[in-house]
Design an enzyme around this catalytic site. Structure first.
Site, PDB file in Angstrom:
ATOM      1  N   PRO A   3       0.767  -1.241  -0.040  1.00  0.00           N
ATOM      2  CA  PRO A   3      -0.030   0.072   0.091  1.00  0.00           C
ATOM      3  C   PRO A   3       0.725   1.244   0.164  1.00  0.00           C
ATOM      4  CG  PRO A   3      -0.152  -1.207   2.261  1.00  0.00           C
ATOM      5  CD  PRO A   3       0.753  -2.079   1.470  1.00  0.00           C
ATOM      6  N   GLY A  23       2.261   5.029   0.666  1.00  0.00           N
ATOM      7  CA  GLY A  23       2.264   6.005   1.671  1.00  0.00           C
ATOM      8  C   GLY A  23       2.096   5.528   3.225  1.00  0.00           C
ATOM      9  N   GLY A  65       4.651   4.116   4.898  1.00  0.00           N
ATOM     10  CA  GLY A  65       6.226   3.847   5.484  1.00  0.00           C
ATOM     11  C   GLY A  65       6.853   2.522   5.099  1.00  0.00           C
ATOM     12  N   GLY A 120       7.902   1.471   2.171  1.00  0.00           N
ATOM     13  CA  GLY A 120       8.996   1.404   1.300  1.00  0.00           C
ATOM     14  C   GLY A 120       8.608   1.363  -0.006  1.00  0.00           C
ATOM     15  N   SER A 121       7.204   1.523  -0.326  1.00  0.00           N
ATOM     16  CA  SER A 121       6.715   1.443  -1.648  1.00  0.00           C
ATOM     17  C   SER A 121       7.376   2.080  -2.780  1.00  0.00           C
ATOM     18  CB  SER A 121       5.180   1.817  -1.666  1.00  0.00           C
ATOM     19  OG  SER A 121       4.686   1.998  -3.195  1.00  0.00           O
ATOM     20  N   SER A 122       7.632   3.233  -2.559  1.00  0.00           N
ATOM     21  CA  SER A 122       8.390   3.820  -3.795  1.00  0.00           C
ATOM     22  C   SER A 122       9.674   3.098  -3.952  1.00  0.00           C
ATOM     23  CB  SER A 122       8.645   4.999  -3.563  1.00  0.00           C
ATOM     24  OG  SER A 122       9.213   5.436  -2.278  1.00  0.00           O
ATOM     25  N   ALA A 123      10.665   2.931  -3.168  1.00  0.00           N
ATOM     26  CA  ALA A 123      11.828   2.349  -3.084  1.00  0.00           C
ATOM     27  C   ALA A 123      11.898   0.774  -3.806  1.00  0.00           C
ATOM     28  CB  ALA A 123      12.545   2.364  -1.588  1.00  0.00           C
ATOM     29  N   ALA A 124      10.744   0.178  -3.240  1.00  0.00           N
ATOM     30  CA  ALA A 124      10.820  -1.269  -3.722  1.00  0.00           C
ATOM     31  C   ALA A 124      10.341  -1.324  -5.395  1.00  0.00           C
ATOM     32  CB  ALA A 124       9.830  -1.981  -2.930  1.00  0.00           C
ATOM     33  N   ASP A 141      15.568   2.651   2.745  1.00  0.00           N
ATOM     34  CA  ASP A 141      14.320   2.044   2.118  1.00  0.00           C
ATOM     35  C   ASP A 141      14.908   1.228   0.964  1.00  0.00           C
ATOM     36  OD1 ASP A 141      12.851   3.389   3.981  1.00  0.00           O
ATOM     37  OD2 ASP A 141      11.266   4.035   2.534  1.00  0.00           O
TER      38      ASP A 141
HETATM   39  O1  PMV Z   1       9.686   5.945   4.016  1.00  0.00           O
HETATM   40  P1  PMV Z   1       9.328   6.257   5.549  1.00  0.00           P
HETATM   41  O2  PMV Z   1       8.263   6.487   5.856  1.00  0.00           O
HETATM   42  O3  PMV Z   1       9.583   4.632   6.089  1.00  0.00           O
HETATM   43  O4  PMV Z   1      10.420   6.831   6.249  1.00  0.00           O
HETATM   44  C1  PMV Z   1      11.588   6.941   6.138  1.00  0.00           C
HETATM   45  C2  PMV Z   1      12.203   7.268   7.275  1.00  0.00           C
HETATM   46  C3  PMV Z   1      12.887   8.442   7.638  1.00  0.00           C
HETATM   47  O5  PMV Z   1      14.254   8.379   8.445  1.00  0.00           O
HETATM   48  C4  PMV Z   1      11.693   9.303   8.257  1.00  0.00           C
HETATM   49  C5  PMV Z   1      13.491   9.152   6.422  1.00  0.00           C
HETATM   50  C6  PMV Z   1      14.526   8.753   5.624  1.00  0.00           C
HETATM   51  O6  PMV Z   1      14.776   9.070   4.493  1.00  0.00           O
HETATM   52  O7  PMV Z   1      15.444   7.951   6.291  1.00  0.00           O
END
Ligand code: PMV
Length: 307
Positions: free
Chosen positions: A92, A94, A96, A98-102, A143
């Site tokens: 899902p 937004g 946290g 890691g959707s965008s990185a994955a 991520d």
């Molecule tokens: O992508 P998220 O929502 O898991 O957040 C990343 C974690 C942060 O430390 C807040 C930002 C980062 O770039 O590491």
């Protein structure tokens, strides 16, 4: 036609989010049950099929031309040889997770294989970071690293070390149902630290200590030793203004249901809670209570699966 295929998975942050932006170590946990698969193929001249099709949890999204994935695909295209990419993700958006990185990592894998290039770190990591910068501004890289690792990672300043896990226990992830706001959260923390540099020093030092205490527990300790570390990390994030009433509620419910500890995970201001249960029975009970308390979805992953 030749097709390149790439894979990646979701992640949560066990501890150290936000502090990692300021050089403290953080620990990322892979969530292999939430997977991304990307395929890439060359398009024929005049082919007007959509360049990037992105489907997650049943909905198809059109990606804007300035998205991180579009920037990645453009890096691999040659004049007159377009590439079409299809990304299918369980993660899902937004939350946290890691959707965008994955999605970027799976896409890089698909593009490398399509073009018969070797798929090797740290090149993959830095390409994922290129896409992450488009999406998030100044991402720490945790991520980008954790979404490709089968093991938990101790991550700091762009380098990561895979941790071996001897601890038993079951991690429970609960989705609050509200989107997080990582970028807003990162900006909020930056502003607080700018006004009060001592706060920054104290926060970063405390997370350093927690990460170094957590490490031997993960490697060879017991889940109940990790609980207080997670609880303290939640308090520290909460003091920075990153929790919400719903996240605080889910943390309390998890602990009341017998989890050894719980915290918000990721950027905060929404997103998910991560709890640790000593055994599968406690994990099942906690997951059920979390859903009753308003978590939209829960996922579990056992520490043993990281061995
Ligand atoms: O992508 P998220 O929502 O898991 O957040 C990343 C974690 C942060 O430390 C807040 C930002 C980062 O770039 O590491």
């Amino acid at each position: 036609t030749r097709i390149g295929v790439g894979h990646a998975h979701a992640k949560v942050i066990l501890l150290g989010e936000h502090a990692v932006v300021y050089g403290a170590p953080a620990i990322g946990l892979p969530l292999p049950g939430l997977a991304v698969r990307a395929t890439a193929r060359h398009t024929e001249p005049g082919d007007s099929s959509t360049r990037i099709r992105f489907t997650t949890t049943g909905s198809e999204y059109a990606l804007p031309a300035n998205s991180g994935l579009a920037a990645l695909v453009a890096l691999f295209e040659e004049p007159g040889a377009g590439i079409a990419v299809r990304v299918l993700s369980d993660i899902p958006l937004g939350r946290g997770l890691g959707s965008s990185a994955a999605c970027a990592r799976a896409t890089v894998g698909a593009l490398d294989r399509l073009l018969d290039r070797p798929v090797v770190e740290p090149e993959v990591y830095s390409l994922v970071q290129t896409a992450e910068r488009v999406a998030h501004g100044n991402p720490s890289g945790i991520d980008a690293a954790t979404t490709g690792s089968p093991r938990p990672l101790m991550f700091s300043d762009g380098t990561s070390e895979a941790l071996s896990v001897g601890m038993r226990g079951v991690f429970v992830v609960a989705d609050s149902g509200n989107s997080g706001a990582t970028r807003t959260a990162v900006d909020l923390v930056a502003e607080r630290f700018r006004r009060n540099p001592i706060l920054r020093t104290r926060f970063v030092q405390r997370i350093h200590a927690l990460a170094h205490a957590a490490r031997p527990v993960l490697t060879a300790g017991r889940a109940d030793e990790l609980g207080p570390i997670l609880n303290e990390n939640h308090s520290l994030l909460s003091e920075l203004g990153l929790s919400t009433p719903k996240l605080d509620l889910l943390v309390r419910v998890a602990v009341d249901a017998g989890c050894v500890g719980a915290k918000l995970t990721g950027g905060g201001l929404g997103g998910c809670v991560l709890a640790l249960a000593a055994d599968p029975e406690h994990a099942r009970r906690a997951a059920a209570r979390l859903r009753t308390a308003g978590a939209t979805t829960t996922w579990t992953v056992s520490a043993e699966s990281f061995r």
